[in-house]
Write a protein that holds these residues in place. Structure first.
Motif, short mmCIF file in Angstrom:
data_model
loop_
_atom_site.label_atom_id
_atom_site.label_comp_id
_atom_site.label_asym_id
_atom_site.label_seq_id
_atom_site.Cartn_x
_atom_site.Cartn_y
_atom_site.Cartn_z
N LYS A 108 56.09 48.66 13.23
CA LYS A 108 56.70 49.39 12.16
C LYS A 108 58.14 50.87 13.41
O LYS A 108 57.62 51.46 14.07
CB LYS A 108 56.16 49.75 11.03
CG LYS A 108 56.38 50.02 10.16
CD LYS A 108 55.13 50.03 8.89
CE LYS A 108 55.07 50.07 7.84
NZ LYS A 108 56.20 49.99 6.77
N ARG A 149 48.24 47.17 2.11
CA ARG A 149 47.79 47.33 3.74
C ARG A 149 47.89 46.09 4.23
O ARG A 149 46.63 45.09 3.66
CB ARG A 149 46.70 48.55 3.24
CG ARG A 149 47.11 49.46 3.07
CD ARG A 149 46.03 50.16 3.39
NE ARG A 149 46.35 52.00 2.89
CZ ARG A 149 45.16 52.77 3.10
NH1 ARG A 149 44.30 52.66 3.65
NH2 ARG A 149 45.73 54.03 2.86
N SER A 169 52.76 46.44 6.49
CA SER A 169 51.45 47.31 7.19
C SER A 169 50.97 47.43 7.91
O SER A 169 49.77 47.02 8.61
CB SER A 169 51.20 47.39 5.44
OG SER A 169 50.21 48.47 5.32
N HIS A 170 51.57 47.54 8.95
CA HIS A 170 51.37 48.05 10.41
C HIS A 170 51.73 48.74 11.77
O HIS A 170 53.08 47.93 11.88
CB HIS A 170 51.31 46.13 11.23
CG HIS A 170 50.42 45.41 10.81
ND1 HIS A 170 50.25 44.00 10.95
CD2 HIS A 170 48.81 45.56 9.84
CE1 HIS A 170 49.73 42.98 10.33
NE2 HIS A 170 48.69 43.93 9.70
N SER A 171 51.14 49.50 12.01
CA SER A 171 52.08 50.60 12.75
C SER A 171 52.58 49.82 13.71
O SER A 171 53.72 50.21 13.94
CB SER A 171 50.89 51.62 13.02
OG SER A 171 50.34 51.57 13.42
N THR A 172 51.97 49.10 13.85
CA THR A 172 52.46 48.24 15.37
C THR A 172 53.75 47.56 14.87
O THR A 172 54.46 46.79 15.59
CB THR A 172 51.53 46.69 15.45
OG1 THR A 172 50.87 46.44 14.58
CG2 THR A 172 50.46 47.74 16.33
N PRO A 194 60.22 54.18 14.11
CA PRO A 194 60.34 55.12 13.49
C PRO A 194 61.42 55.59 13.35
O PRO A 194 62.33 56.72 14.27
CB PRO A 194 59.66 56.44 14.37
CG PRO A 194 59.83 55.28 15.66
CD PRO A 194 60.42 53.62 15.63
#
Ligand SMILES: Cc1ncc(COP(=O)(O)O)c(C=O)c1O
Length: 464
Positions: free
Chosen positions: A184, A164, A179-182, A186
């Motif tokens: 990634k 993470r 592992s950073h939503s920023t 969709p």
């Protein structure tokens, strides 16, 4: 086209004068800042972003300094995102790259050229015994993709455990490791990648001492393997110190325990040294050496080329052979100019004593940051090694609420003072200090004064 005469050396207040330098920037004759902004807006993908509220136009570099179009000098504390390792336009680097550009620019590895072999041999001399076979590519993302591919081929397993808060790149498969939503999109991804707890004690959900948190975090890899995989994995990948994540790291026991669990389950260990390699952590040439482990793959980019598009993955011969079962080719991988850049970088690190400089100046810098942490309540944590340092800003030391806008304010104030600092962390609340490794003690002192002032302003003048 406009011509802008160089301004007086520094517009910063006298108290915060940059250390002197024996370099005069050339007059800038290119498009104006406004013209560049207009062209970028119209012709480049809007995903290409700039750091400051008012974008900065940078037109020249010399060692640890950058110059804008007016000739104003800045201390570069971010090094083109941890990439300019030996210094902007280091004279030896420029001479050696120019010699190669004027002799042979490109041919690909279908012909022999000495530079590929020489750089692979030189890298082997810097690695632990056995890690001596290198494949050259252009970017860190490609290096990580290739390491995972080789791990899967060699082990016959497919699942990969990453951490993470990691950043391993933006290609579709490296994005799966990240592992950073920023970072990634969709758009689906590599469903065979799992993210284990990060051992950073500052924000860990586990209790205990940093060593205990490291052990509990390593055990999380075991749980992930038990619950989410067929019981065997291809690889575990980690940055010894997370870069984009905000200079986060675990206690010294973490990687040894994580590597042991990985190997128990048939996996290979990948050290992503894209930011931590080449002496930046000071005590050691490679980040993993600070943790007493030997990986099966070392992936590299950024600092290896001082800005040249050069990256690499080094492994052992028996693993590397797995890639020979099909044709694999990379057009620019092994390019003679990039190889010349890499060879020059490795020589300069040794000739200029840059690893030792990272240790000494980095130590002074970190001690100064710890002093600032005692004075400014905005500072929640100071961490890192050598010239890979992070300062996490929080609104409240008890709740650790990320001080996002204050971090931006610090960046802006530092810029006004003449220092360009980086930013990172999932919440964008970590100051990242990763300058060219030729930075001096006087530069570090200047940066600390500028940061002291910036923290006072961003924290509304609050001091302890
Ligand atoms: C640790 C790490 N790995 C991989 C990458 C990806 O490298 P690139 O941008 O060259 O693809 C980065 C980039 O920031 C990085 O910091």
């Amino acid at each position: 086209m406009t011509t802008v005469a160089p301004a007086a050396p520094s517009a910063a207040p006298a108290r915060l004068a940059l250390p002197p330098v024996d370099h005069a920037p050339r007059p800038y004759t290119g498009p104006s800042r406004d013209e560049v902004i207009a062209m970028r807006r119209q012709f480049t993908n809007p995903a290409v972003f700039t750091l400051y509220r008012e974008p900065l136009l940078i037109v020249e570099g010399y060692m640890q300094y950058l110059y804008d179009e007016t000739g104003r000098r800045y201390l570069d504390l971010f090094a083109g995102i941890v990439t300019v390792s030996v210094g902007h336009c280091h004279p030896t680097f420029v001479r050696r790259v120019q010699d190669q550009v004027g002799t042979l620019q490109h041919a690909t590895t279908i012909y022999l050229h000495p530079n590929v072999a020489l750089l692979a041999k030189k890298l082997a001399s810097k690695m632990p015994p056995g890690l001596d076979v290198t494949y050259f590519v252009n970017s860190g993302s490609e290096a990580n993709d290739l390491a995972v591919t080789m791990a899967r081929l060699h082990t016959g397993h497919t699942d990969v455990v990453a951490l993470r808060n990691a950043y391993h790149g933006g290609s579709p498969s490296a994005m799966g490791l990240t592992s950073h939503s920023t970072w990634k999109f969709p758009v689906g991804g590599d469903g065979r990648v799992h993210h284990a707890m990060n051992p950073d004690p500052y924000r860990s959900p586990f209790d205990g001492s940093p060593d205990e948190i490291a052990t509990k975090s390593a055990q999380d890899i075991r749980e992930i393997i038990r619950y989410s995989t067929p019981g065997k994995i291809a690889a575990f990948i980690a940055e010894p110190i997370q870069g984009v994540g905000g200079a986060t790291l675990g206690a010294r026991n973490y990687l040894a325990e994580a590597y042991a669990i990985t190997r128990e389950h048939g996996g290979l260990c990948i050290a992503d040294e894209v930011q931590t390699g080449f002496g930046r952590t000071g005590e050691h040439y490679w980040g993993f050496e600070n943790f007493g482990v030997v990986p099966d793959f070392v992936t590299m980019a950024k600092g290896i080329g001082n800005g040249a598009p050069l990256a690499a993955v080094t492994t052992r011969m028996e693993i590397a052979r797995s890639l020979a079962q099909r044709v694999h080719f990379n057009t620019y991988g092994g390019n003679p100019v990039s190889m010349a850049a890499g060879l020059a970088v490795l020589d300069i690190i040794d000739e200029d004593g840059l690893q030792e400089n990272a240790r000494v100046v980095g130590g002074r810098f970190k001690a100064g940051l710890e002093r600032l942490a005692r004075a400014h309540p905005l500072v929640g944590d100071v961490r890192g090694m050598g010239l890979m340092l992070g300062v996490e800003l929080v609104r409240d030391r008890a709740t650790k609420e990320p001080a996002k806008s204050e971090t931006l304010d610090v960046l802006e104030s530092m810029r006004e003072s003449g220092a360009l600092i980086g930013k990172g962390g999932l919440d964008g609340n970590v100051l990242r200090i990763k300058p060219p490794m030729c930075i001096t003690a006087a530069d570090a002192d200047f940066a600390l004064d500028a940061l002291d002032e910036a923290l006072s302003r961003a924290g509304g003048g609050a001091r302890r």
